[in-house]
Design an enzyme around this catalytic site. Sequence first.
Site, PDB file in Angstrom:
ATOM      1  N   TYR A 101      -0.886   5.448  -2.305  1.00  0.00           N
ATOM      2  CA  TYR A 101       0.011   5.592  -3.134  1.00  0.00           C
ATOM      3  C   TYR A 101       1.307   5.983  -2.299  1.00  0.00           C
ATOM      4  O   TYR A 101       1.131   7.053  -1.472  1.00  0.00           O
ATOM      5  CB  TYR A 101       0.028   6.613  -4.186  1.00  0.00           C
ATOM      6  CG  TYR A 101       1.306   6.946  -4.826  1.00  0.00           C
ATOM      7  CD1 TYR A 101       1.569   6.411  -6.323  1.00  0.00           C
ATOM      8  CD2 TYR A 101       2.115   7.888  -4.507  1.00  0.00           C
ATOM      9  CE1 TYR A 101       2.622   6.619  -7.085  1.00  0.00           C
ATOM     10  CE2 TYR A 101       3.324   8.282  -5.255  1.00  0.00           C
ATOM     11  CZ  TYR A 101       3.371   7.515  -6.365  1.00  0.00           C
ATOM     12  OH  TYR A 101       4.740   7.870  -7.222  1.00  0.00           O
ATOM     13  N   GLU A 185       8.567   2.822  -6.016  1.00  0.00           N
ATOM     14  CA  GLU A 185       7.034   3.271  -6.080  1.00  0.00           C
ATOM     15  C   GLU A 185       6.214   2.207  -5.818  1.00  0.00           C
ATOM     16  O   GLU A 185       6.466   1.049  -6.486  1.00  0.00           O
ATOM     17  CB  GLU A 185       6.835   3.940  -7.344  1.00  0.00           C
ATOM     18  CG  GLU A 185       5.502   4.558  -7.562  1.00  0.00           C
ATOM     19  CD  GLU A 185       5.189   4.953  -9.036  1.00  0.00           C
ATOM     20  OE1 GLU A 185       5.547   4.009  -9.958  1.00  0.00           O
ATOM     21  OE2 GLU A 185       4.779   6.242  -9.283  1.00  0.00           O
TER      22      GLU A 185
END
Lengths: 377, 309
Positions: A101, A185
């Site tokens: 992530y 993101e």
Amino acid sequence: MDLYEHQARDIFEEYGITVPRAEVTDSPEGARVIARRLGGSVVVKAQVRTGGRGKAGGVALAADPAAAERTARRILGMDIKGHTVGTVMLAQPVAIAREFYVSYVLDRAAGRFLAIASAEGGMEIEEVAARRPEAVARIPVDPAEGVTSATAARIARAAGLPPQTVDTLVRLWQVLIREDALLVEVNPLVLTEQGRIVALDGKVTLDDNARFRQARWGADDPAVPDDPLEAAAAAKGLNYVRLDGEVGVIGNGAGLVMSTLDVVAGCGARPADFLDIGGGASARTMADALSVVLADPAVKSVLVNVFGGITACDAVADGIVRALDTVRLTRPLVVRLDGNNAARGRAVLDAHAHPLVRQATTMDGAARAAAHLAHAS
Amino acid sequence: MAIHLTKESKVLVQGVTGSEGMKHTRRMLEAGTDVVGGVNPRKAGRTVVFDVSRSPGSLPGTPRTVPVYGSVAEGMAATGADVSVVFVPPAFARAAVVEAADAGIGLVVVITEGIPVHDTVAFTTYARARGTRIIGPNCPGLISPGHSVAGIIPADITGPGRIGLVSKSGTLTYQLMYELRDTGFSTCVGIGGDPVVGTSHIDCLAAFQDDPDTDLVVLIGEIGGDAEERAAAYIRDHVTKPVVGYIAGFTAPEGRTMGHAGAIVSGSSGTARAKKRALEAASVKVGNTPTETARLVLAALEGAGRRHS
């Protein structure tokens, strides 16, 4: 403004970040053609501006073009958290070895951006942070310096990401800065079995305030709201958010309008909208505002709440009177004017004596009256 | 006394010759602000004449002449200015603030709405490193009633008093000033509704705590971010004066921007409920409406008065 996944993917590609081959369509037949072009087996992904697509069944693997068509038919038109799926993206599957992530988010309190990274990607980062906070690295980025290779290496080390991710971390920062994004993101960022780093899913939020210097906000403006009333309001330059109640609300200043919605709710009614006419509103603005609010069939009464700071209340009252010439008022209107030139403003409305317009002297009293009228009709 | 802005403050206006700059410079002069000059590199050496006949004590048609300087540094050298108010358009705001910070001015009040966040991040960081305080952007500025206005807060709502006020919202500030017009204020600061602002609720709480002329602080917040939660923690640990709060946006839906760029509930964070709860946990009384908030202020002042007598 939030971009769709496929728009984020295209931007990443422009910046030299590896992404899966993918195309977008709004038809099941198109999905079949694309799947064939991409080699048969594809991942079909609903394009909606909200999270939780996977859990809602909006992401599925299709083994061949026929399956891609069937899957696209199932997903198109699906409702995911109130968003109707209008398009699907079909992407070549990737053989995943590890999932990470990474994101750059605005740290409002610190007034700068923060790199968030974790070697445990593929699931909601909030869940990881709640379960194993030590698995999530949070590194503040110095705005003057940005993310250099050295910063990126520090982020990767802190999160336990392999060194191959450094280049992607630097490029994602370039996306953030050059595109005037508030959020970039990637979840997951994957290491493939072939040893490549690929951005498998992306979320990008652009800063509406940077529209004036960003070519991407061009003719094909993705910021046009889905709701027809919101689109009409936006075309008139009005700051309008449609809600699901029955008392239409118009006021000046974001804080006062938000407060007005709360006071209406406190009177047992539900606000139908947020509409801020801003400072120094003209008669034209008032007329536009009234026409947008009255176009909502759910509206049973309308509350105009203005505190004249810079705005002169007599100008607002003139605006309302002139608006009533062009907009046919079909539901009761409660007006509260206070502050700058309030007495003159109230006199203007009294003189006009429209049977559906009544005045209140306080904000709470006006909200009570509007709530009562909405329930009485 | 007051915070950040007093009768002695000497104010420059960056963007004085634009329509907003002109309108509000006139209003600031009428309110008694010592506006010592304007800044516009293309109009340096000229003067702007304002009709300030509405200001108390001046004769009808009394003109006030404001000189225009080519830079903030030049204006400061000529006038001793210590505050700048910025009205320039969003595209030029970053350069304007950097220029003011480079000149070493103490306070820059950025009224401009619509500045890209990356620019605000850059100029607030830059100014902080140089010891320049930024208020805003996207704010109404501040007022020390009866003394001075830097920005666009109307001077005729109320007069001087002993309540301090800090708020993200302009019109809610006006509403509370109006509700408490019989009591008056030491200083009201509109810190702005953008996601990143130069001066926080906490900065103002600290200043009000230290201000001998402030007895009580009104804190107005709204959805988005966690500035109010942080303020609550600060109040619990550092503020001994009574604080009364108000939060707007209980009915705001998740994921929608409500007028102010920073007013957005993201997932479960930034809700009005969480902010109210945090403030109440720090013994701050929080009103459900602006009117109720004003009543809580009056009750707290009365209680404080009784304790002291």
